[in-house]
Design a protein around this motif. Sequence first.
Motif, mmCIF file in Angstrom:
data_model
loop_
_atom_site.group_PDB
_atom_site.id
_atom_site.type_symbol
_atom_site.label_atom_id
_atom_site.label_comp_id
_atom_site.label_asym_id
_atom_site.label_seq_id
_atom_site.Cartn_x
_atom_site.Cartn_y
_atom_site.Cartn_z
ATOM 1 N N THR A 1 -35.071 -32.219 3.269
ATOM 2 C CA THR A 1 -35.715 -31.501 2.171
ATOM 3 C C THR A 1 -35.544 -30.467 2.346
ATOM 4 O O THR A 1 -36.675 -29.924 2.931
ATOM 5 C CB THR A 1 -37.488 -32.527 2.165
ATOM 6 O OG1 THR A 1 -36.930 -33.782 1.941
ATOM 7 C CG2 THR A 1 -37.980 -31.940 1.004
ATOM 8 N N ALA B 1 -27.380 -38.083 6.714
ATOM 9 C CA ALA B 1 -28.971 -38.401 7.277
ATOM 10 C C ALA B 1 -29.086 -36.766 7.493
ATOM 11 O O ALA B 1 -29.957 -36.705 8.536
ATOM 12 C CB ALA B 1 -29.428 -39.188 7.455
ATOM 13 N N LYS C 1 -31.362 -39.844 2.084
ATOM 14 C CA LYS C 1 -32.068 -39.290 2.636
ATOM 15 C C LYS C 1 -31.686 -37.527 2.069
ATOM 16 O O LYS C 1 -30.985 -37.105 2.617
ATOM 17 C CB LYS C 1 -32.621 -39.369 3.598
ATOM 18 C CG LYS C 1 -33.977 -38.103 4.449
ATOM 19 C CD LYS C 1 -34.136 -38.197 6.125
ATOM 20 C CE LYS C 1 -35.110 -37.491 5.737
ATOM 21 N NZ LYS C 1 -35.358 -38.005 7.924
#
Length: 449
Positions: free
Chosen positions: A23, A394, A146
Motif C-alpha cells: 500500500t 504479495a 494485497k
Amino acid sequence: MNSIMRTTAVSRTIPIVTTAFLTFSLAACASPGGANSTNESGKEVEQDASQPLTVWVDSTRQPMAEAYKEAHPDANVVIETYDGNANGATTLQTKISLFNQSGEGWPDVVFSTQPQEMSWMTQDRYAFPLDITEKLEDSVKDSFAKGALVPCTVDDKIYCLRNDLAMNVTWYNDALFKEFGYEVPKTWEEWGELGEKVAAEHPGYIIGTIGDNWATDIYLWASQCPANANEGDRQVRIDLTDPKCTRVQELIDPLIANGSVSTDTVFSSSFANTYKDKMLMLIGPNWYGGALLEKGAALEQTPGTWGVAPALTWKDGTETTGNVGGGLWIVSRHSQVQDKAVDFVSWVTTSEKTQGTAPGYPANTEAAKAWLKNLRDRKFYVNDPSEAFENAAAKVWDGWAYTSYSWYTPWADKVVTRLLEGSSLKDTLPAFQEEMRNKAEATGYKVVE
C-alpha cells in the motif's frame, strides 16, 4: 501491460503489467480534481439504464468483454477495440482530451494495459475516471490481492479495478540445472555466483538478460533502488548512486562482461536464435511463461523441462520483488449507465470464466486460484508454480512511483543502446539518471535528494 511491451508480446501478456502491490498512495502522482460522478460543469450525470454500455478493450481482453455480453444479454453491451494504450501509445489521453472539448464521445468503460494511468487521468484537465469506492460491494474490494488496487487508489478513493498482476519470479530450466549439477539460486548474490560458474564451465549459456526496456522493473525495482521512488505529494527520488542501485550494477556488470547475462531483448529474433536452447534461467514476470516458454510462445520450450521458483531476495534481508505491467478497468465519470459499468468491471475482474484462462495472473485472489489450477492442469512445468506466484504477488516493493512519465524510454535510450555497443551498466546509469530527472521535472514532479 505498460508501454514496455514489444508488439509481439502484447497479445500474450497482461499486461500485463504489474502483481500485488503493497500500500502507498497515488496522491503523489495526481490531483483527483473533479474525477467523480459529475460532468465537466459539476452537474450530476443523468443516468439512463436504457442506454447501451460501451466498452473499449484491446484485442487480448476482447474475449472478456464478449463473455460478459454473453452472460448478460440484457445489458446491451457495445464492444470497441483499440490499442489498449500499449507500447507507448497516448490514445487515451488524446481521445479523452477531444471528448472533453466536444462534451461527448466518452466510452463507459475502458481497459488500459498501463498501471500508471491514474497519475494523469485523475488530474483536472482530464478528470475521466469515476470514483467507484462506494459503488463496489465490500466483498469485491476485499477479494483483490494485497496492494493490487494501489495503482487505482488516489486519496483513499478507488478509481479503477486491477485486471492482472505482473510480479517477477525465478524461471529455471530444470533439465539443464540437473545436467550441470547446479542448485537453483535463492538470493541475488547466489545468482551472481552462478553466473560466474556458468561463464567458466558452460560458456554461451545465460542466466538472464538486461536488454529489455522493462529491466528496470526486474532488477532495480526488486533491489528497492530509488530510480523512480515515490516520496509523496508529487515528489520522486531519482538517485542511481544509492547503495541499493549500485549493488545491482556491481552484481550485473561482471555477468554482462562474461556473457552469462545477455544485453538483448527476449522478444528479438537474435535472442531466440542465440539463446533459445541455452537459457539456464530467466528472472522475469509471471507472464513470461505464456509469452516465452509454453507451446506456441516466442521461445517455446519442451514440456517438463522448466520450473518456477520464488523471487530472488538479497542477503541483507531485502525480500521484495518488482512488477512488469498489470492492466486496469476504468469506469467513466461521464457514463449514463454507471451501475452497469461498475457491474461490468466487477464481473470481468472477479469471474473465473474470464480470469481463469486469462493471459496474466489475476489480481483477484479467488480468480487467481482458478488460473493456477488451469496452469497446473496444463502440466507444462516440473513443479507447481502456485507457491512462487502467490508468494511474489504479495512482495512487490511499494516504493516505486507510478508516474505520468515513462521510465522505459530513458532506459531503452540511455542504457540498452549503450550496452549493445559494449558499455558497462555503470557507465550508462548517470545518463539514465539525468534523463529521468529531466522527465520528472518536465511533467511537474519535484525531484528530492
